[in-house]
Design a protein around this motif. Structure first.
Motif, PDB file in Angstrom:
ATOM      1  N   GLN A   1      35.732  33.203  34.740  1.00  0.00           N
ATOM      2  CA  GLN A   1      36.647  32.162  34.289  1.00  0.00           C
ATOM      3  C   GLN A   1      38.060  32.507  34.726  1.00  0.00           C
ATOM      4  OE1 GLN A   1      35.744  32.135  30.055  1.00  0.00           O
ATOM      5  NE2 GLN A   1      34.662  30.196  30.307  1.00  0.00           N
ATOM      6  N   PHE A   2      38.854  31.495  34.854  1.00  0.00           N
ATOM      7  CA  PHE A   2      40.257  31.664  35.205  1.00  0.00           C
ATOM      8  C   PHE A   2      40.892  32.706  34.280  1.00  0.00           C
ATOM      9  CE2 PHE A   2      44.116  29.989  37.125  1.00  0.00           C
ATOM     10  CZ  PHE A   2      45.082  30.332  36.191  1.00  0.00           C
ATOM     11  N   GLY A   3      41.483  33.737  34.853  1.00  0.00           N
ATOM     12  CA  GLY A   3      42.174  34.757  34.075  1.00  0.00           C
ATOM     13  C   GLY A   3      41.303  35.850  33.496  1.00  0.00           C
ATOM     14  N   LYS A   4      39.994  35.758  33.632  1.00  0.00           N
ATOM     15  CA  LYS A   4      39.100  36.778  33.064  1.00  0.00           C
ATOM     16  C   LYS A   4      38.828  37.859  34.100  1.00  0.00           C
ATOM     17  CE  LYS A   4      34.735  37.374  30.625  1.00  0.00           C
ATOM     18  NZ  LYS A   4      33.517  36.734  30.106  1.00  0.00           N
TER      19      LYS A   4
ATOM     20  N   ILE B   1      39.640  42.509  40.082  1.00  0.00           N
ATOM     21  CA  ILE B   1      40.590  41.390  40.099  1.00  0.00           C
ATOM     22  C   ILE B   1      41.038  41.187  38.666  1.00  0.00           C
ATOM     23  CG2 ILE B   1      41.025  39.036  40.841  1.00  0.00           C
ATOM     24  CD1 ILE B   1      38.584  39.248  42.674  1.00  0.00           C
ATOM     25  N   ARG B   2      42.288  41.476  38.408  1.00  0.00           N
ATOM     26  CA  ARG B   2      42.754  41.584  37.019  1.00  0.00           C
ATOM     27  C   ARG B   2      42.827  40.226  36.329  1.00  0.00           C
ATOM     28  NH1 ARG B   2      47.772  45.760  37.184  1.00  0.00           N
ATOM     29  NH2 ARG B   2      48.591  44.133  38.533  1.00  0.00           N
ATOM     30  N   SER B   3      43.302  39.236  37.017  1.00  0.00           N
ATOM     31  CA  SER B   3      43.435  37.907  36.429  1.00  0.00           C
ATOM     32  C   SER B   3      43.122  36.867  37.513  1.00  0.00           C
ATOM     33  CB  SER B   3      44.856  37.711  35.889  1.00  0.00           C
ATOM     34  OG  SER B   3      44.998  36.433  35.284  1.00  0.00           O
ATOM     35  N   PRO B   4      41.838  36.604  37.713  1.00  0.00           N
ATOM     36  CA  PRO B   4      41.458  35.724  38.821  1.00  0.00           C
ATOM     37  C   PRO B   4      42.039  34.323  38.673  1.00  0.00           C
ATOM     38  CG  PRO B   4      39.542  36.869  37.928  1.00  0.00           C
ATOM     39  CD  PRO B   4      40.672  37.108  36.985  1.00  0.00           C
ATOM     40  N   GLY B   5      42.561  33.832  39.770  1.00  0.00           N
ATOM     41  CA  GLY B   5      42.995  32.452  39.838  1.00  0.00           C
ATOM     42  C   GLY B   5      42.031  31.644  40.691  1.00  0.00           C
ATOM     43  N   LEU B   6      42.197  30.320  40.671  1.00  0.00           N
ATOM     44  CA  LEU B   6      41.300  29.457  41.446  1.00  0.00           C
ATOM     45  C   LEU B   6      41.364  29.802  42.931  1.00  0.00           C
ATOM     46  CD1 LEU B   6      41.949  26.015  39.688  1.00  0.00           C
ATOM     47  CD2 LEU B   6      40.109  27.664  39.263  1.00  0.00           C
ATOM     48  N   GLY B   7      42.520  30.249  43.385  1.00  0.00           N
ATOM     49  CA  GLY B   7      42.689  30.604  44.792  1.00  0.00           C
ATOM     50  C   GLY B   7      42.002  31.890  45.192  1.00  0.00           C
ATOM     51  N   ASP B   8      41.460  32.618  44.229  1.00  0.00           N
ATOM     52  CA  ASP B   8      40.756  33.869  44.536  1.00  0.00           C
ATOM     53  C   ASP B   8      39.272  33.652  44.778  1.00  0.00           C
ATOM     54  OD1 ASP B   8      42.820  35.519  42.064  1.00  0.00           O
ATOM     55  OD2 ASP B   8      43.134  35.317  44.231  1.00  0.00           O
TER      56      ASP B   8
END
Lengths: 110, 114
Positions: A14-17, A78-85
């Motif tokens: 999830q975004f940020g997880k 990846i510490r805080s995944p964003g949609l662009g990752d």
């Protein structure tokens, strides 16, 4: 067979997880790499380890970290995944001129 | 700024004919060039390489040509087979500090038609 193994093959987060991708090798190579590949683009080097020495590419975001606890294993955090990752993440090893790639982990960010 | 360019995103060839995949580079410090093949859901697999001291390297059906003055290399596959259908990446590296770092092109999807 000597090889480069990546787990999991597919990862949904999830975004940020925070999420961790893993890579292991049985080739006993001293160099390990992490690449990010987005659709229809060239694989982009994030960082590499030469033995225990960590080398970060200048444009790799701080959101991406790596650990190499021993010769065989390397992790991508990846510490805080964003949609662009969202991308394919490829691990590779080398001892000389050629690099040997794992099958990749496809990361989806919801 | 892309230092390695593959300007053709796709190429279709009839089985038995020659496939020619092209790659251009801009960094004159590159001294080693490689081609990788990638099937869906797999990582890239090394195919063939060439050092800048050579202009040709051949391995079975695969030949790589290097034109340093034009900063151009090409991969020839002859005869092409349906199993050659894959994405082909060109990569280049320069003499390393601590390790060979590859710069990749964006790939060419080769389809060999039976």
């Amino acid at each position: 067979d000597a090889m480069v193994i990546q787990n999991p093959r597919y990862q949904v987060t999830q975004f940020g997880k925070p999420v961790t991708l893993s890579c292991s090798q049985t080739l006993n190579h001293n160099v390990m790499y992490w690449y990010q590949q987005k659709s229809s683009q060239a694989p982009k080097l994030l960082f590499h380890y030469y033995d225990k020495d960590f080398n970060n590419e200048a444009d790799t975001p701080d959101n991406f970290q790596s650990r190499r606890p021993n010769t065989s294993f390397c992790f991508l955090d990846i510490r805080s995944p964003g949609l662009g990752d969202a991308a394919m993440y490829l691990c590779a090893t080398s001892r000389g001129n050629e690099q040997f790639f794992g099958p990749g982990t496809r990361l989806t960010v919801l | 700024d892309q230092q390695v360019k593959q300007n053709s995103p796709s190429l279709s060839v009839q089985e038995g004919r020659i496939s020619i995949l092209n790659c251009d580079y801009t960094n004159s410090m590159f001294d080693y060039f490689l081609w990788y093949k990638k099937y869906p859901a797999e990582g890239p697999t090394f195919l063939i390489s060439i050092s800048s001291i050579k202009d040709k390297n051949e391995d079975g059906r695969f030949t790589v040509f290097l034109n340093k003055s034009a900063k151009h290399l090409s991969l020839h596959i002859v005869p092409s087979q349906p199993g050659d259908s894959a994405v082909y990446f060109c990569a280049a590296s320069e003499s390393p500090g601590s390790a060979r770092q590859l710069t990749f092109g964006s790939g060419t999807q080769l389809t060999v038609l039976p």
